[in-house]
Design a protein around this motif. Structure first.
Motif, PDB file in Angstrom:
ATOM      1  N   PHE A 107      39.245  33.632  40.600  1.00  0.00           N
ATOM      2  CA  PHE A 107      38.822  34.811  39.827  1.00  0.00           C
ATOM      3  C   PHE A 107      37.303  34.845  39.664  1.00  0.00           C
ATOM      4  O   PHE A 107      36.661  35.880  39.853  1.00  0.00           O
TER       5      PHE A 107
ATOM      6  N   LEU B 257      34.691  37.581  41.213  1.00  0.00           N
ATOM      7  CA  LEU B 257      33.902  38.397  40.292  1.00  0.00           C
ATOM      8  C   LEU B 257      32.419  38.428  40.643  1.00  0.00           C
ATOM      9  O   LEU B 257      31.771  39.472  40.553  1.00  0.00           O
TER      10      LEU B 257
ATOM     11  N   ASN C 262      26.958  47.063  38.979  1.00  0.00           N
ATOM     12  CA  ASN C 262      27.012  45.609  38.801  1.00  0.00           C
ATOM     13  C   ASN C 262      25.633  44.993  39.028  1.00  0.00           C
ATOM     14  O   ASN C 262      24.705  45.660  39.487  1.00  0.00           O
TER      15      ASN C 262
ATOM     16  N   ARG D  57      40.987  35.117  30.141  1.00  0.00           N
ATOM     17  CA  ARG D  57      40.522  35.828  31.340  1.00  0.00           C
ATOM     18  C   ARG D  57      39.236  36.635  31.089  1.00  0.00           C
ATOM     19  O   ARG D  57      38.268  36.523  31.833  1.00  0.00           O
TER      20      ARG D  57
ATOM     21  N   GLY E  92      35.533  35.751  32.389  1.00  0.00           N
ATOM     22  CA  GLY E  92      34.865  36.746  33.234  1.00  0.00           C
ATOM     23  C   GLY E  92      33.478  37.082  32.712  1.00  0.00           C
ATOM     24  O   GLY E  92      32.516  37.150  33.480  1.00  0.00           O
TER      25      GLY E  92
ATOM     26  N   TYR F 186      30.147  36.192  34.811  1.00  0.00           N
ATOM     27  CA  TYR F 186      29.257  37.287  35.217  1.00  0.00           C
ATOM     28  C   TYR F 186      27.842  37.065  34.670  1.00  0.00           C
ATOM     29  O   TYR F 186      26.855  37.235  35.372  1.00  0.00           O
TER      30      TYR F 186
ATOM     31  N   VAL G 262      32.874  46.099  35.401  1.00  0.00           N
ATOM     32  CA  VAL G 262      33.193  45.019  36.341  1.00  0.00           C
ATOM     33  C   VAL G 262      34.434  44.233  35.927  1.00  0.00           C
ATOM     34  O   VAL G 262      35.153  43.712  36.773  1.00  0.00           O
ATOM     35  N   LEU G 263      34.679  44.176  34.607  1.00  0.00           N
ATOM     36  CA  LEU G 263      35.841  43.401  34.144  1.00  0.00           C
ATOM     37  C   LEU G 263      37.070  44.278  33.898  1.00  0.00           C
ATOM     38  O   LEU G 263      38.121  43.767  33.506  1.00  0.00           O
TER      39      LEU G 263
END
Lengths: 429, 100
Positions: free
Chosen positions: A237, A241, A314, B16, B20, B24, B39-40
């Motif tokens: 994950f 990401l 992003n 989670r 995340g 990030y 993004v999440l």
């Protein structure tokens, strides 16, 4: 056993390796960049100040020491570069860290291209003026790099360093006829805007890299167990990401497309006129000189208004768009620098160096995009721009010069712009 | 906390969305609230709750300001957060290696 709250994708060994390296990569990359900037600023800053003292007549250097002074800083600096390259050989950053590191590296690549092209032209034309323009281009590029860094990391002091480099760019342009003052200004800038920020980056990064200290300094509840499957999925994950280059989008396709076509056509018409295949006449020259810029400014105005509320999705997209923003800013300063120098020195050749710098700047921008996106085509565009810079230096003051530039603007600017417009439209659909 | 159990994960990060956020920010260093939301793929309320937990743990700093007339919430990872994330990854990696 822990809950499985991640998407059920089994991690591969690559996910594990990535996650391990990734966690500390940001500070590690910052420390490495800081080390390079510190030594480059210190060594070349001191060298430049010694040259300023020689030029001012304060110091006399005997011939054998002159050679040592010229090559002296480069030898230890190559050692620093080799050490950093060895230390960073296994580093795996996320897309934003990768883009930031690539921004710093692109300044080195541009330095190499400009040193080769301007150096060769300065020697072949016996021109000190051309050689004095080389540090000015590098200062503008440094401004672009620190500008991109300030937008990527969102730190004000990085923006202040960027502004300092752009001010230095203008100051050096004005001081070109007073070589001692020019060298003194450059030496101080290298120490204040490269060595000092490099030292600060190096000093600030280790504090963020010592996980051992936290265990005693701060007590945190580490209560959850998890099973290996959930752990594998967590690692996958994380990688998904922060490592997906395909999520990174470069904006400004319309600008590249229109700029490439307008200026490509402008150069083609000028080139054909120079080679005698076409007669533009006085009015034709005037229209060809002004109209593309007028039309391009209209397109820029429309795009800026259209995208005034647009934010990047992003960090990777923000990073490569920041790098291209820096390129645009540096281009603006280059325009002023070469225009002013060509006008005051009454030398048309100086203006012909501006497109060479622009090509190298574009190559640097596409290098960042290639590293962040991990795609082949931006890498090819980057290589194309660097090759064009060298070709232009070789064919300067010939009719082919403008034809090469025209081809590059269409192939390496308009075509990628068109691809970006299509990709953007595909994503919106 | 005496003795460091490699099998036990930091609860402040273990989730989670919080993982995340930390992953990030470890890369980006700072992100806007809407950027994180995108993004999440999180909802506003859910993201706010998890950001507050991370802020309470001292792992992120939340700065509220304005961009023009619009409110802007920006989240920065702290040095403590970076260290905690590195340790979390270390534990997670050890777990995968040890039991696979």
């Amino acid at each position: 056993m822990g809950r499985v709250f991640f998407k059920p994708r089994v991690a591969e060994p690559a996910d594990l390796a990535f996650a391990r390296s990734f966690a500390g990569e940001g500070p590690r990359a910052q420390a490495s960049a800081g080390l390079v900037f510190f030594w480059a600023g210190l060594l070349y800053g001191l060298q430049t100040l010694v040259y300023a003292a020689i030029e001012a007549g304060w110091v006399k250097v005997a011939p054998p020491f002159g050679l040592w002074l010229a090559i002296g800083p480069t030898l230890p600096f190559l050692g620093v570069i080799a050490y950093v390259a060895w230390r960073e050989r296994k580093g795996k950053g996320g897309v934003a860290t990768r883009a930031l590191t690539a921004s710093y590296t692109s300044a080195g690549l541009l330095n190499l291209i400009i040193a080769v092209t301007f150096g060769w032209l300065a020697i072949s034309r016996q021109s000190t003026t051309i050689w004095l323009l080389y540090p000015i281009v590098i200062c503008a590029m440094q401004g672009a790099v620190w500008y991109a860094a300030s937008l990527i990391r969102r730190k004000l002091w990085l923006g202040v360093v960027s502004a300092g480099w752009f001010v230095t760019t203008l100051a050096l342009t004005v001081l070109m006829t007073q070589v001692a003052a020019y060298l003194f200004c450059l030496g101080v800038a290298l120490l204040a805007l490269m060595a000092a920020p490099g030292y600060a980056m190096r000093q600030s990064s280790p504090r963020e890299r010592e996980p051992e200290t936290l265990r005693t300094e701060k007590s945190v509840d580490t209560g959850s167990d998890t099973d290996p499957q959930a752990a594998r999925e967590a690692l996958a994950f994380i990688k998904a990401l922060v490592d997906r280059g395909e999520q990174v989008q470069l904006s400004g396709g319309v600008l590249l497309l229109s700029g490439g076509l307008l200026y490509g056509l402008q150069c083609l018409l000028h080139g054909l006129d120079m080679s005698g295949s076409l007669r533009l006449g006085a009015l034709g020259h005037l229209i060809n000189g002004i109209l593309p810029t007028l039309l391009f400014l209209i397109v820029v105005g429309v795009v800026l208004w259209r995208d005034r509320h647009k934010t990047h999705a992003n960090a990777g997209s923000r990073a490569i768009n920041a790098a291209f923003g820096g390129v645009g800013l540096a281009n603006l300063f280059m325009n002023l620098v070469f225009g002013y120098a060509a006008f005051t020195q009454k030398l048309w050749l100086i203006w012909m160096l501006y497109p060479i710098s622009l090509c190298a700047l574009m190559g640097a921008g596409w290098y960042v995009a290639a590293v962040a996106q991990r795609k082949l085509w931006p890498a090819l565009v980057c290589a194309g721009w660097f090759a064009t810079a060298v070709l232009l230096a070789w064919r300067v003051e010939t009719p082919e010069y403008l034809l090469i530039l025209s081809g590059a603007l269409v192939l390496l600017m308009a075509v990628p712009g068109y691809l970006l417009v299509r990709s953007d439209a595909g994503q919106r659909a | 906390m005496s003795g460091f159990d490699v099998n036990r994960l930091d609860d402040a990060i273990h989730g989670r969305l919080r993982l995340g956020i930390m992953a990030y920010l470890a890369d980006a260093e700072a992100a806007d609230f809407n950027e994180l939301k995108g993004v999440l793929e999180a909802t506003q309320g859910n993201l706010s709750v998890h950001l507050s937990k991370l802020e309470d743990a001292g792992y992120v700093e939340i700065i509220k300001g304005y961009q023009g007339k619009k409110p802007l919430t920006r989240v920065h990872i702290t040095p403590a957060g970076r260290q905690a994330f590195a340790r979390y990854i270390e534990v997670l990696s050890g777990l995968v290696e040890k039991r696979s």
